[in-house]
Design a protein around this motif. Structure first.
Motif, PDB file in Angstrom:
ATOM      1  N   TYR A  49       3.788  -4.577   2.002  1.00 34.49           N
ATOM      2  CA  TYR A  49       2.274  -4.443   2.335  1.00 34.49           C
ATOM      3  C   TYR A  49       2.080  -2.887   2.643  1.00 34.49           C
ATOM      4  O   TYR A  49       3.106  -2.012   3.312  1.00 34.49           O
ATOM      5  N   GLN A 189      -9.124   4.580  -3.836  1.00 37.14           N
ATOM      6  CA  GLN A 189      -8.404   3.538  -3.031  1.00 37.14           C
ATOM      7  C   GLN A 189      -7.743   2.461  -4.051  1.00 37.14           C
ATOM      8  O   GLN A 189      -6.697   1.960  -3.729  1.00 37.14           O
ATOM      9  N   ASP A 192      -4.372   3.782  -5.666  1.00 37.67           N
ATOM     10  CA  ASP A 192      -3.557   3.727  -4.637  1.00 37.67           C
ATOM     11  C   ASP A 192      -2.718   2.406  -4.557  1.00 37.67           C
ATOM     12  O   ASP A 192      -1.517   2.194  -4.563  1.00 37.67           O
ATOM     13  N   TYR A 193      -3.594   1.173  -4.613  1.00 39.23           N
ATOM     14  CA  TYR A 193      -3.009  -0.187  -4.424  1.00 39.23           C
ATOM     15  C   TYR A 193      -2.213  -0.426  -5.724  1.00 39.23           C
ATOM     16  O   TYR A 193      -1.058  -0.950  -5.751  1.00 39.23           O
ATOM     17  N   TYR A 197       1.585  -1.190  -6.249  1.00 39.36           N
ATOM     18  CA  TYR A 197       2.132  -2.328  -6.474  1.00 39.36           C
ATOM     19  C   TYR A 197       3.313  -1.989  -7.773  1.00 39.36           C
ATOM     20  O   TYR A 197       4.252  -2.688  -7.895  1.00 39.36           O
ATOM     21  N   CYS A 202       4.207  -3.836  -4.001  1.00 44.31           N
ATOM     22  CA  CYS A 202       3.362  -4.064  -2.745  1.00 44.31           C
ATOM     23  C   CYS A 202       2.455  -4.963  -3.220  1.00 44.31           C
ATOM     24  O   CYS A 202       1.632  -4.807  -4.022  1.00 44.31           O
ATOM     25  N   GLN A 205      -2.466  -5.484   1.393  1.00 44.79           N
ATOM     26  CA  GLN A 205      -3.172  -4.174   1.826  1.00 44.79           C
ATOM     27  C   GLN A 205      -4.011  -4.754   3.061  1.00 44.79           C
ATOM     28  O   GLN A 205      -4.583  -5.783   3.034  1.00 44.79           O
ATOM     29  N   LEU A 215     -10.914  -2.328  -0.073  1.00 42.63           N
ATOM     30  CA  LEU A 215      -9.735  -3.173  -0.095  1.00 42.63           C
ATOM     31  C   LEU A 215      -9.812  -3.967  -1.617  1.00 42.63           C
ATOM     32  O   LEU A 215      -8.822  -4.141  -2.150  1.00 42.63           O
ATOM     33  N   GLY A 218      -8.869  -2.480  -5.292  1.00 44.14           N
ATOM     34  CA  GLY A 218      -7.311  -2.761  -5.336  1.00 44.14           C
ATOM     35  C   GLY A 218      -7.144  -3.892  -5.924  1.00 44.14           C
ATOM     36  O   GLY A 218      -6.323  -4.138  -6.992  1.00 44.14           O
ATOM     37  N   THR A 219      -7.338  -4.982  -5.296  1.00 40.87           N
ATOM     38  CA  THR A 219      -6.840  -6.389  -5.622  1.00 40.87           C
ATOM     39  C   THR A 219      -7.592  -6.434  -7.163  1.00 40.87           C
ATOM     40  O   THR A 219      -7.239  -7.205  -8.189  1.00 40.87           O
ATOM     41  N   ALA A 232      -5.314  -9.063   0.404  1.00 45.27           N
ATOM     42  CA  ALA A 232      -5.899  -8.020   1.131  1.00 45.27           C
ATOM     43  C   ALA A 232      -6.315  -8.734   2.660  1.00 45.27           C
ATOM     44  O   ALA A 232      -6.691  -9.928   2.336  1.00 45.27           O
TER      45      ALA A 232
END
Length: 436
Positions: A49, A189, A192-193, A197, A202, A205, A215, A218-219, A232
């Motif tokens: 995470y 952002q 980034d995720y 991943y 990862c 988050q 958040l 990213g998902t 998240a």
């Protein structure tokens, strides 16, 4: 900032069957993706995470401390943390509620990246089977061209969805609006995720619930690009029982850097927690067990005047952030100023911190008339009121009663040659600082 935290002193509460149960009891989950799947993953798997921290200032503050302690709780449960410092997102800045951020120089942001990395490093363990990892998103965004960014990442975002994000919608409806720079923050952002991943496996988050739009960017990106479901957690925004924003006093944040918020001021902040808030603060900001917190909650109900819960809270959080030695100095200062402790035993940095927290005045050595100082510090409305206080024996300097309307502070009374604590009555305090 010294590396004073004893990571071995932190433990999750063994009375909870799962870390998820403990997080929910502590009130740390305001919103999340699939709750059942997330609880199952945290109970049955080893989850990698991350949480991101942007260098928009030289230090982290209390809002960030919520995330740091959440990360530590998950690491204690056996999961793998990644601390991300946003060397690239810090150059942009996430949208604020009110207005556009002022962009800092690349040199300033790089300096702040180093400061934040050091602070984050102190709250996580970088040893063992689930050692933490530290990353900087500038490492994967800087080599990417604008064309590649738009083709590979931007095409997966829909403007209609982006403008519905709460903070974006507010700014769009404001007089100032929002620039394309800040509007694109959620895409960065999300990138980034996706990177974490792909390169670190990862799948979770964490962040504040006010960041939920960022958040979920990213998902959603990972779902579209990789066809994978990731998670998240959005922690609640911590507010006081009266509705005011937690950690703010007249617009000033409570910083984790002792140069910006002294350990004494930090300790006093927690010591002054309202009865209505102290139990929730104990849950979020300490590693005390449920049984101990419930015991303190009972003391709040039975004997609130003892303020035992506040004393424990202040000690626990201050030692977490500043270590035992600095906290002991803060406690000694508090006792010296407000209790029966001795002022003479306080070191100069602590006295300077005390002076900074009290109404104060800076004077020369020839300006030590107590009457004038009572007026200058606001302890008396006028010279006549100050004289009346002295005549009645109601003033003291460094806890020694001053008598006589013409009283002057003796330079020998000054602590460390320049500090004096001036008191009127029992409750009204001010500091006098003499110029070198």
């Amino acid at each position: 900032m010294s590396n004073a935290i004893d990571l071995n002193s932190q433990h999750n509460d063994p009375t909870f069957a799962t870390v998820w149960q403990e997080l929910t009891w502590r009130g740390l989950v305001h919103v999340s993706t699939d709750e059942q799947a997330l609880e199952r993953a945290l109970s049955e798997e080893t989850v990698t995470y991350y949480c991101g921290f942007d260098p928009t200032a030289a230090s982290l503050h209390l809002g960030h401390l919520v995330q740091l302690l959440l990360m530590r709780r998950l690491q204690l449960a056996g999961h793998h943390p990644i601390g991300l410092v946003g060397g690239s997102t810090g150059l942009i800045g996430d949208p604020r509620q009110t207005s556009e951020r002022v962009l800092n120089s690349r040199e300033t942001v790089a300096e702040w990246v180093g400061s934040l990395r050091e602070q984050i490093h102190r709250f996580l363990s970088f040893e063992g089977d689930n050692a933490a990892v530290m990353v900087n998103n500038l490492d994967w965004t800087a080599p990417m061209s604008a064309i590649d960014f738009l083709r590979e990442i931007g095409k997966h975002f829909r403007v209609g969805t982006m403008i519905k994000k709460e903070i974006v919608a507010k700014r769009l409806n404001s007089e100032e609006g929002i620039s394309y720079t800040e509007f694109s923050y959620q895409v960065l952002q999300g990138l980034d995720y996706l990177y974490l991943y792909r390169d670190h496996g990862c799948t979770l988050q964490t962040g504040g619930s006010d960041q939920w739009g960022n958040l979920t960017s990213g998902t959603e990106l990972i779902r579209k690009v990789e066809g994978a479901a990731v998670h998240a957690i959005g922690t609640p925004l911590i507010t006081n029982s009266d509705g005011t924003k937690f950690g703010k006093s007249e617009g000033n944040a409570v910083w984790l850097d002792p140069e910006l918020t002294s350990p004494y001021a930090f300790y006093q902040f927690w010591l002054n927690t309202a009865d209505a808030d102290v139990v929730d603060r104990l849950k979020v900001f300490t590693f005390l067990t449920r049984a101990r917190i419930e015991e303190l909650a009972q003391q709040v109900r039975d004997a609130p005047f003892r303020r035992e819960a506040q004393k424990v809270l202040a000690w626990e959080v201050c030692t977490l952030v500043h270590g035992t030695a600095a906290t002991e100095q803060a406690v000694a200062a508090s006792e010296a100023v407000f209790g029966k402790g001795e002022l003479a035993g306080l070191d100069e940095p602590t006295l300077a911190a005390v002076a900074a927290e009290l109404p104060s005045v800076v004077v020369g050595r020839e300006e030590l008339s107590v009457v004038d100082l009572l007026v200058a510090t606001g302890l008396a409305e006028s010279r006549s009121a100050a004289r009346r206080t002295l005549k009645e024996g109601g003033a003291s300097v460094n806890k020694a009663r001053i008598e006589g309307e013409d009283a002057v502070i003796d330079p020998e009374q000054l602590l460390h040659g320049r500090y004096a604590l001036l008191r009127r009555g029992k409750k009204h305090l001010a500091a006098v600082v003499v110029e070198h």
